[in-house]
Design an enzyme around this catalytic site. Structure first.
Site, PDB file in Angstrom:
ATOM      1  N   SER A 129       0.762  -1.334   0.112  1.00  9.04           N
ATOM      2  CA  SER A 129       0.049   0.102   0.013  1.00  9.04           C
ATOM      3  C   SER A 129       0.959   1.053  -0.147  1.00  9.04           C
ATOM      4  O   SER A 129       1.753   1.421  -1.105  1.00  9.04           O
ATOM      5  CB  SER A 129      -1.042   0.025   1.099  1.00  9.04           C
ATOM      6  OG  SER A 129      -2.025   0.951   0.975  1.00  9.04           O
ATOM      7  N   HIS A 164      -4.111  -1.724  -4.335  1.00  6.27           N
ATOM      8  CA  HIS A 164      -5.502  -2.154  -4.203  1.00  6.27           C
ATOM      9  C   HIS A 164      -6.481  -1.939  -5.517  1.00  6.27           C
ATOM     10  O   HIS A 164      -7.472  -1.711  -5.265  1.00  6.27           O
ATOM     11  CB  HIS A 164      -6.152  -1.396  -3.194  1.00  6.27           C
ATOM     12  CG  HIS A 164      -5.261  -1.348  -1.849  1.00  6.27           C
ATOM     13  ND1 HIS A 164      -4.996  -2.424  -1.091  1.00  6.27           N
ATOM     14  CD2 HIS A 164      -4.543  -0.289  -1.223  1.00  6.27           C
ATOM     15  CE1 HIS A 164      -4.101  -2.040  -0.092  1.00  6.27           C
ATOM     16  NE2 HIS A 164      -4.288  -0.758  -0.016  1.00  6.27           N
TER      17      HIS A 164
END
Length: 247
Positions: A129, A164
């Site tokens: 992330s 993501h």
């Protein structure tokens, strides 16, 4: 004649904080050169969240490695000790959280410069992330609330990164729309479950822990839109994942 170390970094779409099988973390450790590698977790993006640190230590202590943590919100090391500690690591593993805050804190402490130095000396850099976003020239992030392009990063990886890509609502359409404008450079869209290794800035390996997870290259098409190209990924523990199939 001195040997120049290959500069390597990995983008992770998972790991100890999201997965129970440990496949991506084992894949990372498999790329180290030490029998018992030193692995330092850098949880800056989460504000050094104690629970996050605890999950890292729980996951890595049983492995054949030496886990450590670099906290910066309650920093204990002076500049010389900080440099010595970071350069002694085999893996620098950056956690998720807020990408913009991560970069600001690193620069305040000079960690950005030390990470570049470690990278040039052959330390494997990786993260999930925000910990994937930080290595590129820019990234697609929700650091400011709504999804937007952050034209900031360490620039160790050319182009941009979107984490993501296949799991968070709006990521795919928003990133493609941004790349289509030319504001962010073409980049890598990482699905949850994917691991991507770059050596000297070039893609050298892509893996996945699940057959449905994919890696995409997203580029402007010259007509005001963006094209995405699914790239093949090796399914960890098996042969080749059909990541490029339609669906």
């Amino acid at each position: 004649m001195s040997v120049i170390a290959a500069r390597r970094l990995a983008l992770l779409g998972g790991g100890f904080s999201t997965d129970d099988d440990g496949l991506l973390d084992d894949w990372v450790l498999g790329h180290t050169r030490a029998a018992r590698p030193k692995v330092c977790f850098i949880p800056t993006a989460s504000g050094d969240a104690p629970a996050y640190i605890g999950r890292f230590l729980t996951a890595f202590r049983p492995r054949s490695c030496e886990p450590g943590v670099l906290p910066l919100f309650r920093r204990e090391l002076d500049d010389d000790a900080l440099r010595e500690f970071l350069l002694a690591q085999d893996v620098l593993y950056v956690g998720g959280g807020n990408t913009a805050n991560l970069l600001a804190v690193w620069r305040a402490h000079g960690v950005d410069r030390l990470l570049r130095e470690a990278y040039d000396h052959g330390t494997l850099l990786c993260g999930i992330s925000a910990g994937a976003n930080c290595w590129a020239e820019g990234s697609h992030t929700d650091s400011f609330g709504p999804l937007t392009f952050l034209p900031d990063g360490l620039g160790l990886l050319p182009g941009s990164v979107c984490p993501h890509y296949d799991s968070e609502p709006g990521r795919r359409s928003s990133y493609r729309a941004a790349v289509a404008t030319g504001a962010p450079p073409a980049g890598w869209a990482v699905g949850d479950g994917v691991g991507v290794l770059f050596t000297d800035g070039a893609l050298t390996e892509a893996v996945t822990r699940t057959p449905r997870a994919r890696l995409f290259r997203v580029e402007p098409d010259g007509d005001g839109r963006a094209e995405e190209h699914a790239l093949p990924c090796r399914l960890l523990g098996e042969a080749l994942c059909p990541c490029s199939r339609p669906g």
